[in-house]
Design a protein around this motif. Structure first.
Motif, mmCIF file in Angstrom:
data_model
loop_
_atom_site.group_PDB
_atom_site.id
_atom_site.type_symbol
_atom_site.label_atom_id
_atom_site.label_comp_id
_atom_site.label_asym_id
_atom_site.label_seq_id
_atom_site.Cartn_x
_atom_site.Cartn_y
_atom_site.Cartn_z
ATOM 1 N N VAL A 100 79.813 -55.701 -7.524
ATOM 2 C CA VAL A 100 79.329 -54.583 -8.338
ATOM 3 C C VAL A 100 78.135 -55.005 -9.184
ATOM 4 O O VAL A 100 77.219 -54.200 -9.419
ATOM 5 N N SER A 101 78.089 -56.238 -9.643
ATOM 6 C CA SER A 101 76.940 -56.709 -10.419
ATOM 7 C C SER A 101 75.657 -56.619 -9.606
ATOM 8 O O SER A 101 74.610 -56.205 -10.114
ATOM 9 N N ALA A 102 75.730 -57.017 -8.332
ATOM 10 C CA ALA A 102 74.558 -56.956 -7.470
ATOM 11 C C ALA A 102 74.109 -55.516 -7.239
ATOM 12 O O ALA A 102 72.916 -55.196 -7.312
ATOM 13 N N ILE A 103 75.069 -54.621 -6.970
ATOM 14 C CA ILE A 103 74.730 -53.217 -6.736
ATOM 15 C C ILE A 103 74.165 -52.586 -8.002
ATOM 16 O O ILE A 103 73.165 -51.855 -7.968
ATOM 17 N N GLN A 104 74.809 -52.866 -9.142
ATOM 18 C CA GLN A 104 74.380 -52.260 -10.394
ATOM 19 C C GLN A 104 72.989 -52.706 -10.812
ATOM 20 O O GLN A 104 72.219 -51.912 -11.364
ATOM 21 N N MET A 105 72.672 -53.962 -10.580
ATOM 22 C CA MET A 105 71.334 -54.442 -10.941
ATOM 23 C C MET A 105 70.266 -53.656 -10.192
ATOM 24 O O MET A 105 69.270 -53.214 -10.777
ATOM 25 N N GLY A 106 70.473 -53.438 -8.876
ATOM 26 C CA GLY A 106 69.489 -52.697 -8.094
ATOM 27 C C GLY A 106 69.418 -51.230 -8.480
ATOM 28 O O GLY A 106 68.329 -50.668 -8.625
ATOM 29 N N ALA A 107 70.580 -50.602 -8.676
ATOM 30 C CA ALA A 107 70.606 -49.171 -8.989
ATOM 31 C C ALA A 107 70.034 -48.888 -10.366
ATOM 32 O O ALA A 107 69.202 -47.986 -10.542
ATOM 33 N N THR A 108 70.454 -49.660 -11.368
ATOM 34 C CA THR A 108 70.024 -49.384 -12.740
ATOM 35 C C THR A 108 68.545 -49.672 -12.932
ATOM 36 O O THR A 108 67.852 -48.929 -13.635
ATOM 37 N N ILE A 109 68.051 -50.745 -12.329
ATOM 38 C CA ILE A 109 66.631 -51.054 -12.477
ATOM 39 C C ILE A 109 65.792 -49.989 -11.795
ATOM 40 O O ILE A 109 64.683 -49.656 -12.248
ATOM 41 N N ASP A 110 66.311 -49.396 -10.716
ATOM 42 C CA ASP A 110 65.597 -48.311 -10.040
ATOM 43 C C ASP A 110 65.508 -47.093 -10.947
ATOM 44 O O ASP A 110 64.449 -46.465 -11.079
ATOM 45 N N TYR A 111 66.616 -46.724 -11.593
ATOM 46 C CA TYR A 111 66.613 -45.596 -12.531
ATOM 47 C C TYR A 111 65.648 -45.872 -13.695
ATOM 48 O O TYR A 111 64.887 -44.990 -14.116
ATOM 49 N N ALA A 112 65.681 -47.096 -14.209
ATOM 50 C CA ALA A 112 64.827 -47.442 -15.347
ATOM 51 C C ALA A 112 63.352 -47.407 -14.978
ATOM 52 O O ALA A 112 62.506 -46.991 -15.777
ATOM 53 N N ILE A 113 63.032 -47.830 -13.758
ATOM 54 C CA ILE A 113 61.637 -47.813 -13.315
ATOM 55 C C ILE A 113 61.142 -46.380 -13.179
ATOM 56 O O ILE A 113 59.986 -46.071 -13.509
ATOM 57 N N VAL A 114 62.003 -45.479 -12.682
ATOM 58 C CA VAL A 114 61.609 -44.071 -12.551
ATOM 59 C C VAL A 114 61.216 -43.506 -13.918
ATOM 60 O O VAL A 114 60.175 -42.850 -14.067
ATOM 61 N N ILE A 115 62.063 -43.765 -14.929
ATOM 62 C CA ILE A 115 61.779 -43.275 -16.278
ATOM 63 C C ILE A 115 60.527 -43.925 -16.843
ATOM 64 O O ILE A 115 59.618 -43.249 -17.358
ATOM 65 N N SER A 116 60.450 -45.238 -16.758
ATOM 66 C CA SER A 116 59.363 -45.982 -17.412
ATOM 67 C C SER A 116 58.011 -45.696 -16.778
ATOM 68 O O SER A 116 57.011 -45.527 -17.480
ATOM 69 N N SER A 117 57.967 -45.646 -15.456
ATOM 70 C CA SER A 117 56.684 -45.421 -14.786
ATOM 71 C C SER A 117 56.115 -44.043 -15.110
ATOM 72 O O SER A 117 54.910 -43.896 -15.364
#
Length: 220
Positions: A100-117
């Motif tokens: 779950v740590s591996a999946i969460q790192m990819g999913a959450t960073i993707d959501y954060a990049i969408v917002i930040s960009s």
């Protein structure tokens, strides 16, 4: 898994050592496998977690051209899941933690990049408060749709699966994704607003040589 099970393993080894050579005593089973996995990966997991966060920060550094923004995003990401078992006194299967740590790192960073960009683009066109509101309006459908699917799938696996390890993975995944959505939609925007001055102060500027104009006159 757990302290009680691991203590029982030590008791069994000590009892067997009275009748056999200690090197000849070998325990097998899920409990032994999980204990060996935890012991061998304890140090490796710390190294992997640190290197993962470091590599993510480096990638974000070159993506957003700011040293402060990657730090703000990684801080948001790292608090997105396994604080709940700690606060509630619950437990998590070690293999579930790794997956779950591996999946969460990819999913959450993707959501954060969408917002930040989107925020980085919109704040050049309007005040930062209006920019963050417009960012949430644009990013909400994307994040909510994918996040809801992942959350629902995780909780369904946790309720349907008969194997405790698989169920633990599903519950951790569903809970982590739900927390990620909440953090990205409600906490990250505030971090971006409060940390906007940090983002601007740590922005990387590359000075390129300016082309010089030359006027040439004559007869042809």
């Amino acid at each position: 898994e757990g302290d009680e099970a691991y203590a029982a393993m030590d008791d069994i080894r000590n009892i067997c050592a009275k009748y056999y050579n200690k090197s000849d005593v070998i325990l097998v089973g899920d409990c032994t496998s999980n204990h060996d996995l935890m012991s061998s990966f304890a140090t490796d997991n710390i190294i992997i977690s640190v290197l993962t966060a470091l590599f993510v920060m480096i990638i974000l550094l070159f993506t957003f051209q700011s040293a402060g923004l990657p730090i703000l995003l990684v801080l948001t990401i790292q608090g997105s899941n396994f604080s709940v078992p700690t606060l509630t006194g619950g437990s998590v299967f070690f293999i579930a933690y790794l997956i779950v740590s591996a999946i969460q790192m990819g999913a959450t960073i993707d959501y954060a990049i969408v917002i930040s960009s989107r925020y980085m683009v919109l704040k050049k066109q309007m005040p930062i408060h209006e920019a963050i509101i417009e960012t949430i309006n644009q990013a909400f459908p994307t994040i909510f749709t994918s996040g809801t699917i992942l959350t629902g799938a995780g909780f369904l696996i946790g309720q349907i699966a008969s194997d405790a390890t698989v169920a633990s993975i599903g519950i951790a995944l569903g809970r982590g994704t739900l927390i990620s959505i909440i953090l990205v939609l409600f906490v990250l925007p505030q971090i971006l607003l409060l940390g906007d001055i940090i983002i601007e102060k740590t922005a990387l500027t590359i000075s390129l040589p300016q082309a010089t104009r030359r006027d040439v006159s004559g007869r042809m």
